[in-house]
Design a protein around this motif. Structure first.
Motif, short mmCIF file in Angstrom:
data_model
loop_
_atom_site.label_atom_id
_atom_site.label_comp_id
_atom_site.label_asym_id
_atom_site.label_seq_id
_atom_site.Cartn_x
_atom_site.Cartn_y
_atom_site.Cartn_z
N TYR A 215 22.50 -4.64 178.99
CA TYR A 215 22.50 -3.30 178.40
C TYR A 215 21.69 -3.39 177.11
O TYR A 215 22.12 -4.02 176.14
N LEU A 216 20.50 -2.78 177.11
CA LEU A 216 19.61 -2.84 175.96
C LEU A 216 19.79 -1.60 175.09
O LEU A 216 19.57 -0.47 175.55
N THR A 217 20.21 -1.83 173.85
CA THR A 217 20.38 -0.73 172.92
C THR A 217 20.22 -1.25 171.50
O THR A 217 20.73 -2.33 171.19
N PRO A 218 19.49 -0.55 170.62
CA PRO A 218 18.74 0.68 170.91
C PRO A 218 17.50 0.37 171.72
O PRO A 218 17.06 -0.78 171.81
N PHE A 219 16.90 1.43 172.31
CA PHE A 219 15.74 1.19 173.17
C PHE A 219 14.62 2.17 172.86
O PHE A 219 13.99 2.74 173.74
N SER A 220 14.37 2.39 171.59
CA SER A 220 13.22 3.19 171.17
C SER A 220 12.17 2.23 170.63
O SER A 220 12.45 1.47 169.71
N HIS A 221 10.98 2.24 171.23
CA HIS A 221 9.88 1.36 170.81
C HIS A 221 10.29 -0.11 170.90
O HIS A 221 10.07 -0.88 169.97
N ARG A 222 10.88 -0.50 172.02
CA ARG A 222 11.35 -1.87 172.17
C ARG A 222 10.52 -2.67 173.17
O ARG A 222 10.93 -3.75 173.59
N LEU A 223 9.36 -2.14 173.54
CA LEU A 223 8.42 -2.87 174.37
C LEU A 223 7.03 -2.57 173.82
O LEU A 223 6.68 -1.41 173.60
N ALA A 224 6.24 -3.60 173.63
CA ALA A 224 4.92 -3.43 173.02
C ALA A 224 4.10 -2.37 173.75
O ALA A 224 4.08 -2.32 174.98
N GLU A 225 3.43 -1.51 172.99
CA GLU A 225 2.59 -0.47 173.59
C GLU A 225 1.31 -1.03 174.15
O GLU A 225 0.91 -0.71 175.27
N GLU A 226 0.62 -1.83 173.37
CA GLU A 226 -0.66 -2.39 173.81
C GLU A 226 -0.40 -3.65 174.63
O GLU A 226 -0.02 -4.68 174.11
N ILE A 227 -0.60 -3.52 175.93
CA ILE A 227 -0.39 -4.62 176.87
C ILE A 227 -1.69 -4.87 177.61
O ILE A 227 -2.30 -3.94 178.14
N ASP A 228 -2.12 -6.12 177.67
CA ASP A 228 -3.38 -6.45 178.30
C ASP A 228 -3.21 -6.56 179.82
O ASP A 228 -3.49 -7.59 180.43
N ASN A 229 -2.70 -5.49 180.40
CA ASN A 229 -2.52 -5.42 181.85
C ASN A 229 -2.62 -3.95 182.25
O ASN A 229 -1.66 -3.19 182.12
N PRO A 230 -3.80 -3.51 182.73
CA PRO A 230 -3.99 -2.09 183.06
C PRO A 230 -2.99 -1.55 184.08
O PRO A 230 -2.61 -0.38 184.01
N GLU A 231 -2.54 -2.41 185.02
CA GLU A 231 -1.59 -1.91 186.03
C GLU A 231 -0.24 -1.57 185.39
O GLU A 231 0.41 -0.61 185.80
N TYR A 232 0.18 -2.34 184.40
CA TYR A 232 1.42 -2.01 183.69
C TYR A 232 1.26 -0.69 182.93
O TYR A 232 2.18 0.14 182.89
N GLN A 233 0.09 -0.49 182.33
CA GLN A 233 -0.13 0.77 181.60
C GLN A 233 -0.17 1.95 182.56
O GLN A 233 0.35 3.03 182.26
#
Length: 531
Positions: A215-233
């Protein structure tokens, strides 16, 4: 050339985007709208867009041209996978629960705070090969709104749209062990802010495998935005613009408001962030009377970390929200007149009517969702997620959208990205830092050349066309180029996926199901029983 009729026509929106006149086009638009995502699943992630506006002349801004979408330069939205993308396996590593909370208590922004977190939750589930539990929405503490995910979004559509990406359940099922029913309790973790993928594949995954659920909390901005994987984006875009669709009652309310606004021609929407929380956050209080300053200081002390903020310094570098009067002066300098119809998406404006009057004097045709549609359902829900969702949809469908403060404003940032994805629709983004000295000069009596100076600044801004994402611009504000493609690209990586991409994904999903050992065992068992 000015177009006739009351409805703005767009380029083709994919296969089947034929004629039918203005009414037919708008009917298709409102159907597409049923998605907080604006493209139906049958177009899964690919629509052709036509650019209608040419480049602006360096010496002027043609307000009439701004009612049209920006040039697409051959780009179209596309968030379908372009490389090998296997369906989620039947057996996962466990369950992922998240609570979408954190950030400013922005009245109009809670829906979008949740949007970012939901996109990240789906991506995290894919990364960890986890079964995602429907995310919990954090609106209760601010509005006492118990709507939750199921009360705002179309759950069946959400699960169905993402079936190629992750497994999703509404709740963690109970398990039976030693003749007893047992509930799995998720192990609570606090993810680091902007956590890298490695945190999820190591720390989070280890705990999931140990406990069966996390259970992940809090979960606002908890995963990097810039990811070097176009499929994930692109997966983030599939969630944001395709899977997340508001419930029918919200779409009907939004459609009703847009119908009434558009019945009288073009309309502009403005996200007016001249509200107590944002003013206190920005430290912009000196323009208010002593009583109001006291309120803002108290709010800041109770809600934000202590920090020395000097109003003059903050304003000089564009850190203060534009006042309603400044918004009106910018639009007037750009050539919009008092016949312009404006829809305001805003909470309670701080300082009251004395700040709104100068704006209203310039642009008297101001509306909000309550003035356009006084239905009992909307009136009784304007302080909750429903009102925020309706504002979002109206702003999304407006001919022009103008945010007055796109700093930590999730509502404005996601709308900018959504409108970019939905056909490069016009946005007006004031450069507050460049405009600040012009407004300061005006207040000090130096008014000569004011409007020309404003126009020069605005000419340098982007009005909604494709453009490179430069920090601190968010991926959710501008998903180009990852979530866009070209039919005849110079770079092979930008080539649009084949038209039968859905058939390919369906085939892979079907093959996975039919080759699954449990499925085969069930078939054999059924076959023996029939014999």
């Amino acid at each position: 050339m000015r177009r006739s009729g009351l409805h703005r026509q767009h380029g083709k929106q994919g296969a089947g985007g034929g004629g039918g006149g203005a009414k037919g086009i708008y009917a298709k638009l409102t159907i597409a709208v049923v998605v907080l995502l604006i493209c139906t699943l049958s177009l899964l992630f690919s629509a052709t867009i036509g650019g209608n506006r040419g480049s602006l002349e360096p010496s002027e801004i043609n307000a009439e041209e701004l009612w049209e979408s920006a040039k697409s330069s051959g780009w179209r939205p596309s968030s379908a996978p372009r490389s090998d993308w296997p369906p989620p396996p039947r057996e996962t590593n466990g369950y992922l629960r998240v609570r979408c909370n954190g950030g400013l208590n922005q009245q109009r922004s809670a829906v979008c705070v949740n949007l970012f977190a939901i996109c990240n939750a789906v991506l995290a589930a894919r990364i960890m090969n986890a079964t995602l539990v429907l995310p919990e929405l954090d609106a209760n503490s601010f509005w006492h709104d118990e709507s939750g995910f199921q009360g705002i979004y179309d759950v069946e559509h959400f699960i169905q749209t993402l079936k190629y990406d992750v497994q999703i359940v509404e709740s963690i099922p109970e398990i039976r062990k030693n003749g007893k029913t047992k509930k799995i309790k998720g192990y609570q973790l606090r993810p680091p802010r902007d956590a890298p993928i490695e945190w999820y594949t190591t720390v989070a995954l280890k705990k999931m495998q140990e406990h069966g659920a996390i259970y992940l909390t809090p979960f606002s901005h908890r995963l990097a935005e810039e990811i070097d994987n176009p499929e994930y984006q692109r997966l983030r875009c599939r969630v944001n613009y395709h899977a997340l669709r508001f419930k029918p009652n919200i779409m009907q309310l939004s459609e009703s408001i847009v119908d009434k606004l558009r019945a009288q021609g073009h309309f502009m929407s403005i996200h007016l962030r001249f509200e107590m929380d944002m003013l206190a956050f920005a430290g912009c209080i000196d323009i208010f009377n002593l009583e109001e300053q006291s309120i803002l200081k108290k709010y800041r002390k109770e809600n934000f970390a202590e920090k020395r903020l000097v109003y003059k310094e903050r304003r000089a570098i564009g850190k203060c929200p534009l006042t309603p009067e400044e918004v009106g002066l910018i639009l007037h300098a750009m050539g919009f007149d008092n016949s312009t119809r404006i829809y305001l998406a805003a909470g309670e404006l701080f300082g009251g009517e004395r700040f709104m009057k100068p704006f209203r004097d310039l642009f008297p045709r101001l509306e909000n969702h309550s003035s356009v549609d006084s239905s009992e359902e909307l009136v009784t829900n304007t302080q909750g997620l429903l009102g925020s969702a309706v504002d979002y949809m109206v702003c999304l469908l407006s001919d022009i959208f103008m945010p007055t403060y796109d700093g930590p404003s999730n509502f404005a940032n996601n709308l900018l990205g959504h409108r970019l994805y939905y056909g490069f629709r016009t946005t007006i983004r004031p450069d507050r830092k460049a405009l600040a000295p012009i407004f300061i000069d005006r207040e000090n009596g130096r008014t000569a050349g004011f409007e020309e100076a404003v126009r020069r600044v605005m000419l340098k801004t982007n009005f909604g066309g494709p453009h490179k994402r430069v920090s601190p611009e968010s991926f959710y504000t501008n998903s180009w180029p990852e979530c866009f493609c070209q039919v005849s690209p110079k770079n092979p990586a930008d080539k649009c996926p084949p038209d039968n991409v859905l058939e390919v994904l369906d085939s892979r999903l079907e093959n996975k199901v039919t080759s699954d050992p449990e499925t085969l065992a069930e078939k054999n068992s059924t076959s023996r029983t029939e014999r």
